[in-house]
Design a protein around this motif. Sequence first.
Motif, short mmCIF file in Angstrom:
data_model
loop_
_atom_site.label_atom_id
_atom_site.label_comp_id
_atom_site.label_asym_id
_atom_site.label_seq_id
_atom_site.Cartn_x
_atom_site.Cartn_y
_atom_site.Cartn_z
N LEU A 1 0.92 5.27 0.58
CA LEU A 1 0.27 6.43 1.11
C LEU A 1 1.13 7.48 0.52
O LEU A 1 2.08 7.99 1.38
CB LEU A 1 0.40 6.29 2.73
N TYR B 1 -4.00 5.78 -1.49
CA TYR B 1 -4.80 4.99 -0.57
C TYR B 1 -6.02 5.76 -0.17
O TYR B 1 -5.97 6.87 0.23
CB TYR B 1 -4.13 4.25 0.55
N VAL C 1 0.77 -1.25 0.00
CA VAL C 1 0.03 0.06 -0.07
C VAL C 1 0.99 1.10 0.09
O VAL C 1 1.57 1.39 0.83
CB VAL C 1 -0.93 0.08 1.22
N ALA D 1 -4.90 1.12 6.35
CA ALA D 1 -3.79 0.59 5.52
C ALA D 1 -2.86 -0.34 5.78
O ALA D 1 -2.32 -0.68 5.09
CB ALA D 1 -3.26 2.00 5.00
#
Length: 222
Positions: free
Chosen positions: A73, A139, A71, A184
Amino acid sequence: MDLLRWLFDAQITFPGGQFILFREVIGNAFGLLSAFAGMRRRVWAWPVGIAGNMLLLTVFLGAVFGSPNPVNLLGQACRQAMFLIAAIYGWSQWRATKIAHGEAVAPDWASWRTRLALVLTWAAGVAVLTPVFRALGSYEPVWADAYIFMGSLLATYGMAKGWVEFWLIWVAVDVVGVPLLWSAGYFASAFMYVFYGAFTLVGFFVWWRIRHRRDRVDTLST
């Protein structure tokens, strides 16, 4: 090189397949130590923070650095890069003030005009950055990522200027940051934000008391 490779790959695993990257823990520990030094008005708060930012930058760009957590960010990653620049500014400001006056920073209140400018800048920054971060694949909810980035930028600038209110900006950042990071999968950072939120409230009252004492001294001396 073997030590660096281990540091980059090491993780703490939990039942159910959950894990925390060791460098995420270390980076957040540096961040907390930097906040503690900031509360104590120590110049070394800035270089310690820089070390943590460099580690966390590799964490939040998971896909780029081949992290087990894929993920990205982008707001959090850009936040770390922003910290590197802002920390250099804050470091130079506090160091120059300490040389000139014997202390790194003298806490003071921002004017109402400055407070309004901070709020408007925060809102405008979120509006501009949200579609940018979304287009880059950040995200969801992307607005929260942009909100944390802008709040962190303003809080860091406020710390460099010595405004007491910068601690409250951090509190507002933490309120949104905890659920975003947890969803997340960045559990160490989410936990750190909870602890950091309580810590920033303490920092606010510490700086407020310092400002209050100076106001009383100024009143008695006039």
